[in-house]
Every structure is written in structure tokens, then in C-alpha cells.
Design a protein around this motif. Structure first.
Motif, PDB file in Angstrom:
ATOM      1  N   GLY A  55      41.550  35.002  35.446  1.00 42.75           N
ATOM      2  CA  GLY A  55      40.422  34.104  35.223  1.00 42.75           C
ATOM      3  C   GLY A  55      39.790  33.675  36.529  1.00 42.75           C
ATOM      4  O   GLY A  55      39.499  32.496  36.745  1.00 42.75           O
ATOM      5  N   GLY A  56      39.550  34.627  37.406  1.00 39.60           N
ATOM      6  CA  GLY A  56      39.104  34.319  38.762  1.00 39.60           C
ATOM      7  C   GLY A  56      37.654  33.902  38.886  1.00 39.60           C
ATOM      8  O   GLY A  56      37.231  33.482  39.962  1.00 39.60           O
ATOM      9  N   GLY A  57      36.867  34.030  37.830  1.00 35.57           N
ATOM     10  CA  GLY A  57      35.465  33.621  37.902  1.00 35.57           C
ATOM     11  C   GLY A  57      34.699  34.368  38.973  1.00 35.57           C
ATOM     12  O   GLY A  57      34.748  35.597  39.056  1.00 35.57           O
ATOM     13  N   LEU A  76      40.894  39.196  37.425  1.00 38.32           N
ATOM     14  CA  LEU A  76      40.784  39.594  36.029  1.00 38.32           C
ATOM     15  C   LEU A  76      39.977  38.552  35.266  1.00 38.32           C
ATOM     16  O   LEU A  76      40.246  37.359  35.363  1.00 38.32           O
ATOM     17  CB  LEU A  76      42.167  39.727  35.386  1.00 38.32           C
ATOM     18  N   GLU A  77      39.012  39.005  34.507  1.00 41.59           N
ATOM     19  CA  GLU A  77      38.187  38.134  33.669  1.00 41.59           C
ATOM     20  C   GLU A  77      38.057  38.750  32.281  1.00 41.59           C
ATOM     21  O   GLU A  77      38.263  39.946  32.101  1.00 41.59           O
ATOM     22  CB  GLU A  77      36.795  37.926  34.274  1.00 41.59           C
ATOM     23  N   ARG A  98      37.370  44.603  49.602  1.00 37.33           N
ATOM     24  CA  ARG A  98      38.731  44.073  49.654  1.00 37.33           C
ATOM     25  C   ARG A  98      39.133  43.340  48.377  1.00 37.33           C
ATOM     26  O   ARG A  98      40.277  42.887  48.250  1.00 37.33           O
ATOM     27  CB  ARG A  98      38.890  43.150  50.863  1.00 37.33           C
ATOM     28  N   ALA A  99      38.207  43.213  47.438  1.00 37.83           N
ATOM     29  CA  ALA A  99      38.518  42.588  46.155  1.00 37.83           C
ATOM     30  C   ALA A  99      37.879  43.380  45.031  1.00 37.83           C
ATOM     31  O   ALA A  99      36.796  43.938  45.188  1.00 37.83           O
ATOM     32  CB  ALA A  99      38.035  41.140  46.126  1.00 37.83           C
ATOM     33  N   GLN A 100      38.561  43.420  43.903  1.00 39.55           N
ATOM     34  CA  GLN A 100      38.072  44.109  42.718  1.00 39.55           C
ATOM     35  C   GLN A 100      37.878  43.108  41.581  1.00 39.55           C
ATOM     36  O   GLN A 100      38.630  42.141  41.460  1.00 39.55           O
ATOM     37  CB  GLN A 100      39.072  45.172  42.252  1.00 39.55           C
ATOM     38  N   TYR A 101      36.872  43.369  40.753  1.00 35.76           N
ATOM     39  CA  TYR A 101      36.613  42.555  39.574  1.00 35.76           C
ATOM     40  C   TYR A 101      36.859  43.432  38.348  1.00 35.76           C
ATOM     41  O   TYR A 101      36.264  44.501  38.216  1.00 35.76           O
ATOM     42  CB  TYR A 101      35.162  42.074  39.595  1.00 35.76           C
ATOM     43  N   VAL A 120      47.573  33.893  40.797  1.00 32.68           N
ATOM     44  CA  VAL A 120      46.893  32.592  40.769  1.00 32.68           C
ATOM     45  C   VAL A 120      46.193  32.408  39.428  1.00 32.68           C
ATOM     46  O   VAL A 120      45.558  33.334  38.914  1.00 32.68           O
ATOM     47  CB  VAL A 120      45.837  32.500  41.896  1.00 32.68           C
ATOM     48  N   LEU A 121      46.289  31.190  38.873  1.00 34.67           N
ATOM     49  CA  LEU A 121      45.557  30.828  37.662  1.00 34.67           C
ATOM     50  C   LEU A 121      45.028  29.411  37.840  1.00 34.67           C
ATOM     51  O   LEU A 121      45.801  28.449  37.824  1.00 34.67           O
ATOM     52  CB  LEU A 121      46.442  30.861  36.413  1.00 34.67           C
ATOM     53  N   HIS A 122      43.743  29.274  38.027  1.00 31.84           N
ATOM     54  CA  HIS A 122      43.134  27.953  38.189  1.00 31.84           C
ATOM     55  C   HIS A 122      42.313  27.612  36.950  1.00 31.84           C
ATOM     56  O   HIS A 122      41.346  28.304  36.630  1.00 31.84           O
ATOM     57  CB  HIS A 122      42.236  27.949  39.435  1.00 31.84           C
TER      58      HIS A 122
END
Length: 216
Positions: A55-57, A76-77, A98-101, A120-122
Motif C-alpha cells: 500500500g505504498g501509494g 504494491l498497490e 530503483r523502485a517498481q510500482y 513497510v505498511l503505513h
């Protein structure tokens, strides 16, 4: 029905909401709870670490962890609504590549998500009705550290979630929020080899940080 159903997620978290979150991050940086989560992870050591955010938004936590030494991140979304803003923030930070969606539900399909050193889960657990399945998948994917935020299971937390759900019903939205028992959530992670290493009890959001093995 929580955010774990894409129908509720898409209607609740739209591209307009994603733009709002991105503007706020550009102007103010991380919110206070997210900043404390990042600080906990940095203290435990993230140099060269891989990060998985559920749920990284728009990916602001991932960006801050990459800036502090993490090697790569996957967010992951359940909805593609955040994708464009996440890509813009990465480009602005000079971190493209450096980051994947990914659009993926780790609770429904654990095998389709990558393992990582840090998970991480915020403000995510409160969107899932089945916290046990979600956190079991999280624990199975975490090599070293897990940190998550959740509303407190007290009067203030119950009122907040109750009002949120009432508004959702009045608006005929499918999204629902949940206040899960903190001890039971920690037990799911403990049973899979993670041990509490950090706790922050705020009025509206609480933080739990865990690590593999005994806490230092």
C-alpha cells in the motif's frame, strides 16, 4: 468490504487523491508517523537493503529509504491510480529505476510478491478485514524488519473509524476501515519469527517495529 477489494480501493483512492498526496509530500515531506517509521528502520540499518512497501501509494516512504541507503524498493498497490504520481516523484528525486510500482494483493496472492529485507505498511492494516492473512504474508516476505502503523484500539480510534465508515455508507462507497487488536496483530508476526523492537503509541496512529530474532 475493505480496500483489499479493488472496487472499494479504486473509488476511495483516485488519481486526484494521488495528486493531493504528492503535492503534500513535495511541500511538507513525510507525515510525522511515516517519519518515525523511517527513523526506526534507519536506526536498525538499511544500507543496501531491499524494501517492500504494501500500500505504498505515491511511494514517499520508499523514496526516503532509498535516499538513506536502501538499494531498491517495490511498492504494491491495489489500484493503478498512484502510478503516474509515484513515477514523477521518483524522477524528481533522481531515483528512477530503483523502485517498481506493481498492482498486486499480497494477502490474496503471496507467491506473486517479492521477498525483501524490509517490509513497510503505513495506514494499510486498517484497510484489510483479514489482518491475519495480510500480516502472515508480510512476515513470510520479510528478511529482517517489519514496521507498520495502525489506529489505536481505544475510544478515539473506534470513533474515528466509525465516523469514516458512516461517511462511506452515506456516500454509498464500498470502502470500510477496521480497528484490529494490536496484540493479536503482533502475535501473527511473532509466530513467524519476528520480535517487537519498537513501539510508538500516538493518539490517532500507533507504530510497531519488529525484527528477526531477539531485539537488540
Amino acid at each position: 468490504m475493505g480496500c483489499c477489494d479493488p472496487r472499494g480501493c479504486d473509488r476511495m483512492f483516485t488519481s486526484g487523491f494521488a495528486r493531493h498526496v504528492a503535492r503534500r509530500y513535495r511541500k511538507r515531506g513525510l507525515d510525522r508517523t511515516a517519519a518515525r517509521m523511517v527513523a526506526f528502520l534507519q536506526q536498525r540499518g538499511i544500507e543496501g537493503a531491499t524494501v517492500l512497501e504494501i500500500g505504498g501509494g505515491v511511494g514517499e516512504i520508499q523514496i526516503e529509504l532509498l535516499r538513506r541507503g536502501a538499494a531498491s524498493a517495490v511498492g504494491l498497490e491495489l489500484s493503478p491510480s498512484y502510478r503516474d504520481e509515484a513515477a514523477r516523484l521518483l524522477a524528481d528525486a533522481g531515483l528512477t529505476g530503483r523502485a517498481q510500482y506493481r498492482v498486486h494483493d499480497i494477502a490474496a496472492d503471496p507467491d506473486g510478491a517479492p521477498a525483501a529485507d524490509v517490509v513497510v505498511l503505513h495506514r494499510v492494516v486498517c484497510c484489510y478485514p483479514d489482518y491475519e492473512r495480510l500480516l502472515a504474508a508480510v512476515a513470510d516476505h520479510a528478511g529482517r524488519l517489519v514496521v507498520f502503523s495502525h489506529p489505536p484500539r481505544n475510544l478515539a480510534g473506534r470513533v474515528f473509524v466509525g465516523v469514516t465508515n458512516l461517511v462511506m455508507r452515506l456516500r454509498r462507497e464500498q470502502y470500510r476501515a477496521f480497528v484490529h487488536p494490536p496484540r493479536a496483530m503482533l502475535d501473527v508476526l511473532r509466530e513467524r519469527g519476528l520480535r517487537p523492537a519498537y513501539a510508538r503509541r500516538g493518539l490517532t496512529w500507533q507504530i510497531a517495529g519488529l525484527e528477526r530474532g531477539d531485539p537488540a
